[in-house]
Design a protein around this motif. Structure first.
Motif, PDB file in Angstrom:
ATOM      1  N   ASP A  57       0.796  -1.221   0.000  1.00 45.68           N
ATOM      2  CA  ASP A  57       0.000   0.000   0.000  1.00 45.68           C
ATOM      3  C   ASP A  57       0.830   1.273   0.000  1.00 45.68           C
ATOM      4  N   SER A  83      -9.307  10.734   3.226  1.00 44.83           N
ATOM      5  CA  SER A  83      -9.085   9.530   4.026  1.00 44.83           C
ATOM      6  C   SER A  83      -7.593   9.298   4.197  1.00 44.83           C
ATOM      7  N   SER A  85      -4.675   6.719   6.877  1.00 47.80           N
ATOM      8  CA  SER A  85      -4.397   5.894   8.049  1.00 47.80           C
ATOM      9  C   SER A  85      -3.377   6.635   8.905  1.00 47.80           C
ATOM     10  N   LYS A 142      -4.939   3.391  12.297  1.00 46.83           N
ATOM     11  CA  LYS A 142      -6.379   3.295  12.071  1.00 46.83           C
ATOM     12  C   LYS A 142      -6.746   4.190  10.896  1.00 46.83           C
ATOM     13  N   GLU A 143      -7.709   3.737  10.083  1.00 48.93           N
ATOM     14  CA  GLU A 143      -8.163   4.569   8.971  1.00 48.93           C
ATOM     15  C   GLU A 143      -9.111   5.658   9.480  1.00 48.93           C
ATOM     16  N   HIS A 144      -8.939   6.858   8.966  1.00 47.12           N
ATOM     17  CA  HIS A 144      -9.780   7.997   9.304  1.00 47.12           C
ATOM     18  C   HIS A 144     -10.412   8.536   8.027  1.00 47.12           C
ATOM     19  N   ASP A 173      -1.220   6.347   3.252  1.00 46.84           N
ATOM     20  CA  ASP A 173      -2.356   6.147   2.349  1.00 46.84           C
ATOM     21  C   ASP A 173      -3.316   7.331   2.382  1.00 46.84           C
TER      22      ASP A 173
END
Length: 319
Positions: A57, A83, A85, A142-144, A173
């Motif tokens: 990624d 978005s 991470s 964590k993805e935001h 990312d």
């Protein structure tokens, strides 16, 4: 001749300092591994920040310093999805202490790294925005997701991350695109982005207002005295449907106000909606058309715990 050369040089400098394309900065996973490609303050970052191997990624960018992404073009009155991470190290995390949730919202103590959006008009002057800060309170990656409207007059945007002293931020990312999945005019209508995500909320009247999770894991908005949504554009006459679901904690009632603004986002008027009570099953549906001088609207809700604030065009409800 000299004057012409000077004019040409100024034009070239202006182009060099302008916004680059979104795809040049966002969505490549930091694969270029070069601070100058992504950040305005690349010189200072080179001495302190690093790119870490991540895998398929892309790479993780880690920095103990605040940093600014380069400017990219945006379209005014358009909803966007940012978005990324991320995680932080150095501040007490949500995993260690869930009570730190009280410090997440934008207008409170800045103990976590915080994402901010900076918008500019054609003349490169800052344009104000309703989009709140976006705090990063987690110690594990964590993805935001941050949803927002580019404000009127905005032609470009710059993303900034503030990192408090003694804290480091890891980021990967990072993506930016127009939002097409969410069909409501307002942002995050059912608070499904989670209890740490204040997308769509502009302000609270007091420090008691916050997002909370119920026993079933559903996120609810506790307004405190009152909470205000981000302003959203009204691009057609309508009619529109505004839906509010929730319950009041003051005299078992919920009062709501729909506020209208002109093209310069100055308040032009307001509409008091019917009161939400147990007698109407704690659900309010309010039909309205856009006033002649209105270009935007926002919703204010008082004394309540809310599960939904959604605004759609009436024709969308029939589909």
């Amino acid at each position: 001749m000299i004057q012409r050369l000077l004019i040409l040089l100024l034009l070239l400098c202006g182009c060099a300092g302008g916004a680059t394309e979104i795809s040049d900065i966002y969505g490549d996973g930091f694969r270029k591994k070069n601070q100058e490609t992504y950040f305005v303050n690349a010189g200072g970052l080179k001495k302190h920040s690093v790119f870490l191997e991540k895998g398929a990624d892309g790479f993780v960018f880690r920095s103990p310093l605040s940093f600014l992404f380069r400017e990219v073009p945006v379209k005014a009155d358009t909803k966007y999805r940012l978005s990324f991470s991320a995680c932080q190290e150095g501040a007490e995390s949500m995993e260690e202490n869930p009570g730190m949730a009280e410090k997440i919202f934008a207008h409170r103590e800045n103990v976590f790294p915080v994402c901010r959006l900076q918008f500019f008009n054609r003349g490169k002057k800052r344009v104000p925005s309703d989009a709140a800060f976006f705090a990063i309170p987690f110690g594990k990656m964590k993805e935001h997701v941050f949803l927002f409207y580019a404000p009127p007059g905005a032609e470009s945007m710059r993303l900034s991350f503030s990192v408090p002293k003694g804290v480091s931020l890891s980021l990967s990312d990072v993506r930016l695109r127009e939002e097409t999945e969410e069909k409501t005019l307002n942002i995050n209508p059912r608070f499904e982005l989670g209890p740490c995500n204040y997308s769509g909320i502009s302000a609270f009247n007091d420090k008691s207002g916050r997002l909370i999770a119920d026993r079933n894991g559903r996120t609810l908005l506790f307004t405190g005295f009152y909470a205000v949504t981000n302003r959203f554009p009204l691009k057609s006459e309508g009619p529109y449907l505004l839906k509010v679901r929730g319950s009041g904690y003051y005299k078992n009632r919920v009062d709501s106000i729909l506020t209208f603004y002109d093209a310069a986002r100055k308040k032009t008027g307001a509409s008091q909606m019917i009161r939400l009570t147990p007698q109407n099953q704690e659900t309010l549906v309010f039909r309205f058309v856009r006033p002649q001088d209105a270009a935007y609207a926002s919703v204010t809700v008082y004394h309540a715990t809310i599960s939904e604030i959604s605004i759609i065009r009436e024709e969308e409800e029939k589909r």
